[in-house]
Design an enzyme around this catalytic site. Structure first.
Site, PDB file in Angstrom:
ATOM      1  N   CYS A  75       3.239  -3.183   0.912  1.00  0.00           N
ATOM      2  CA  CYS A  75       2.014  -3.391   1.686  1.00  0.00           C
ATOM      3  C   CYS A  75       0.779  -3.474   0.794  1.00  0.00           C
ATOM      4  O   CYS A  75      -0.334  -3.575   1.281  1.00  0.00           O
ATOM      5  CB  CYS A  75       1.844  -2.295   2.732  1.00  0.00           C
ATOM      6  SG  CYS A  75       1.628  -0.667   2.014  1.00  0.00           S
ATOM      7  N   ASP A  87      -2.116   1.109  -5.797  1.00  0.00           N
ATOM      8  CA  ASP A  87      -2.129   2.375  -6.530  1.00  0.00           C
ATOM      9  C   ASP A  87      -0.985   2.457  -7.527  1.00  0.00           C
ATOM     10  O   ASP A  87      -1.146   3.027  -8.611  1.00  0.00           O
ATOM     11  CB  ASP A  87      -2.056   3.559  -5.555  1.00  0.00           C
ATOM     12  CG  ASP A  87      -3.424   3.878  -4.991  1.00  0.00           C
ATOM     13  OD1 ASP A  87      -4.391   3.878  -5.776  1.00  0.00           O
ATOM     14  OD2 ASP A  87      -3.534   4.112  -3.776  1.00  0.00           O
ATOM     15  N   HIS A 131     -11.785  -0.860  -2.788  1.00  0.00           N
ATOM     16  CA  HIS A 131     -11.820  -0.855  -1.329  1.00  0.00           C
ATOM     17  C   HIS A 131     -12.929  -1.708  -0.746  1.00  0.00           C
ATOM     18  O   HIS A 131     -12.819  -2.179   0.376  1.00  0.00           O
ATOM     19  CB  HIS A 131     -11.823   0.581  -0.811  1.00  0.00           C
ATOM     20  CG  HIS A 131     -10.473   1.194  -0.960  1.00  0.00           C
ATOM     21  ND1 HIS A 131     -10.180   2.106  -1.944  1.00  0.00           N
ATOM     22  CD2 HIS A 131      -9.317   0.949  -0.312  1.00  0.00           C
ATOM     23  CE1 HIS A 131      -8.894   2.411  -1.867  1.00  0.00           C
ATOM     24  NE2 HIS A 131      -8.354   1.729  -0.893  1.00  0.00           N
ATOM     25  N   GLU A 172       3.640   4.934  -4.088  1.00  0.00           N
ATOM     26  CA  GLU A 172       2.480   4.366  -4.779  1.00  0.00           C
ATOM     27  C   GLU A 172       2.116   5.147  -6.035  1.00  0.00           C
ATOM     28  O   GLU A 172       1.028   4.989  -6.574  1.00  0.00           O
ATOM     29  CB  GLU A 172       1.286   4.209  -3.829  1.00  0.00           C
ATOM     30  CG  GLU A 172       0.887   5.431  -3.067  1.00  0.00           C
ATOM     31  CD  GLU A 172      -0.271   5.174  -2.101  1.00  0.00           C
ATOM     32  OE1 GLU A 172      -0.914   4.120  -2.173  1.00  0.00           O
ATOM     33  OE2 GLU A 172      -0.538   6.060  -1.284  1.00  0.00           O
TER      34      GLU A 172
END
Ligand code: PEP
Ligand code: MG
Length: 590
Positions: free
Chosen positions: A505, A458, A193, A434
């Site tokens: 995405c 993920d 992240h 995910e």
């Protein structure tokens, strides 16, 4: 130049600057015994250190308040209150009375407190561990006379390159953009992240450098190239000139890509692709509208929370969601409910679970905390009045979660109704695919949800059992692995059969070669970083769907990720010519 360190390109851009080394770790403390006559002196020294740490924090708080607002600044209040805690100061004084040096006494008390809080049954207290760690570092650094390396304490305009072992999202959001021009970390990968956030903030970044903090001492002049993942230490003046030239070339290339913003994403044989953007912070929304995207495919709401001491209330969330919806004026805006947990935690929330990525996060946490979740759902239903807002649930593995979320959504609508507040009740609800569970069992969801969005970051992590944030595993994080391609292909087929939309995405959609593969697998909607919109458009407009389909079929037949990469690269190269950017962001071939 003295040497180069190679890492993982995380956020593009070339920056020449001086290193600001941030060692945000608890320093080692020696066991030191003091004699009885020094006890009072040592207690005075401890209190003086506390006062200095508080003084520094107050200054920092004022600076952050002026730059980022009162909510961001409030995170420092928790740390200030810890330093005022009588139980804590008494504990340290008692140990000093037992002839321990102040730094060891403080170290032992903080260790005991951190362990106690980390094991606490209440999540809110577990989340305080990060604040305790910050206080531990701040006060010990003063007691030991170590140089102060506060992450946000740099003069404005310094344009320093922040080098650190790892950057938690909460430290990242505290960064002073006026002082920090780029980020370099030992840890991390393209999909961790910190990398995602750096791209959002437009801060050039290289992660996964492994040895940067041990090779650098601070103050060196370096060149950071976020596009290639390189850090050059002490470059010569000629080398700097060459980098500046490259920087200008990159800017020109980007300007020529930007011309694509206004054209359609349509293949040579007429297949239209919907290209949307990922938005991580509401402030990005207006700039993102200029990328040429047709709406937002993923808004990550958790960045409203990380770096903050308290959850944002309904009004603040409503304003944030409304801002994005209004910026995109009637185009779809898919807002994902809080994906908190894993490496995204509220202030100082260092993962306190043994396996945070398999732990209490995302939809699990939201369903267990309906008090928090309903606030978000109410804010979303209210913001939906202003445009085409859609809600998406993260990390779903079972239909029960969708049903439970729908019940809470109905409760939220009822609460708004009772308050007489304007809201919508017809907001589409989708799920992220995910996890392998959600992909394999995607058929179980189609009747109850309005759309799927495949989160490949993920999905790859959980399918291959490869931690997305672990730099040592970066080249094993292979989205083109046969298992991943099969799961994506299955999800697309199920969505088609069920008559619902399916998008991708995750970061895979922003990578040119993989976007080509996704197109061929039948994905018609992609959501990418704003910078990637023109690049993906160029790919889409340069190929036929038939060609992409044939390439994806070959990739699906491949027995390894590397074979799949070759199948795709040879076909994409034949269509649009070979260019190094086609491979940017791909793991190195093994
Ligand atoms: C993903 O997992 O691919 C995704 C888009 O969500 P995040 O990166 O926020 O986990
Ligand atoms: Mg995810």
């Amino acid at each position: 130049m003295d040497r180069q360190i190679r890492g993982i390109p995380a956020s593009p851009g070339i920056v020449v600057g001086h290193v600001h080394l941030l060692r945000w770790e608890v320093p080692d403390v020696r066991h030191r015994i003091i004699s009885d006559e020094h006890i009072n002196e040592e207690i005075t020294r401890f209190h003086a250190a506390l006062e200095r740490a508080k003084e520094r924090l107050r200054l920092l708080r004022a600076r952050v308040e002026a730059a980022a607002g009162p909510e961001e600044a409030a995170i420092f209040d928790v740390q200030l209150s810890i330093m005022d805690d009588m139980e804590l100061t008494r504990g340290v004084e008692e140990l000093i009375h037992q002839n321990l040096g102040a730094e060891k006494a403080f170290d032992l008390v903080m260790l005991e407190w951190r362990t106690r809080f980390a094991r606490h049954a209440a999540a809110m207290l577990r989340e305080r561990v990060g604040d305790l760690t910050d206080v531990h570092i701040r006060v010990l650094s003063i007691l030991l006379g170590l140089p102060d390396h506060d992450p946000v304490d740099l003069p404005a305009g310094a344009r320093a390159i922040l080098v650190t072992h790892d950057l938690t999202p909460s430290l990242t959001v505290q960064l002073d953009r006026a002082a920090i021009a780029a980020i370099a970390t030992d840890a991390g990968t393209r999909t961790s992240h910190v990398a995602i956030l750096a791209r959002s903030l437009g801060l050039p970044a290289v992660v996964g450098l492994r040895t940067a903090t041990s090779e650098l001492t601070g103050g060196e002049r370096v060149v950071l190239d976020g596009g290639t993942g390189m850090l050059a230490i002490n470059p010569t003046d000629e080398e700097i000139t060459a980098y500046h030239r490259r920087q200008r070339e990159e800017e020109l290339a980007e300007a020529s890509l930007a011309e694509l913003a206004m054209v359609e994403a349509i293949t040579l044989d007429g297949v239209r692709i919907t290209l949307r953007v990922n938005v991580d912070i509401p402030e990005e929304a207006e700039a993102a509208t200029r990328s040429g995207a047709e709406g937002v495919g993923l808004m990550r709401t958790e960045f409203l929370v990380v770096g903050r001491a308290a959850m944002p209330d309904e009004e603040e969330q409503y304003r944030a969601y409304r801002r994005v919806v209004e910026a995109f004026a009637g185009k779809p805006v898919i807002i994902r409910t809080f994906d908190i947990g894993g490496d995204k935690l509220p202030v100082g929330g260092y993962p306190s679970e043994p396996n945070p990525f398999l732990g209490w996060r995302a939809i699990r946490m939201c369903l267990d905390r309906p008090d928090l979740f309903r606030v978000q759902l109410r804010a979303l239903l209210r913001a939906a009045v202003h445009g085409d807002l859609r809600i998406m649930l993260p990390l779903v593995v079972t239909l029960d979660e969708v049903h439970a979320a729908r019940r809470l959504l109905a409760d939220a609508a009822e609460e708004l109704q009772a308050r007489g507040v304007a809201h919508r009740t017809d907001v589409p609800l989708g799920v992220m695919i995910e996890t392998p569970a959600a992909a394999v069992a995607s058929d179980t969801f189609t009747r109850d949800v309005d759309f799927f969005s495949i989160g490949t970051n993920d999905l790859v992590q959980y399918t291959l059992a490869v931690d997305r944030g672990n730099a040592n595993l970066a080249d094993r994080f292979t989205p083109l692995h046969p298992a991943v391609l099969k799961l994506i292909s299955r999800t697309v087929e199920v969505a088609e059969a069920g008559g619902i939309d399916v998008a991708v995405c995750g970061e895979m959609a922003s990578q040119p070669l993989m976007a080509f593969a996704l197109l061929g697998l039948g994905v018609r909607q992609l959501s990418v970083a704003p910078r990637s919109v023109p690049l993906v458009k160029r790919i889409v407009r340069g190929v036929t769907f038939a060609h992409a389909k044939e390439a994806a079929a070959a990739a699906l037949r491949a027995r390894t990720a590397e074979q799949a990469r070759q199948e795709l690269a040879s076909r994409l190269g034949a269509a649009i010519g070979d260019a190094p950017y086609l491979y940017d962001g791909l793991p190195a071939a093994r």
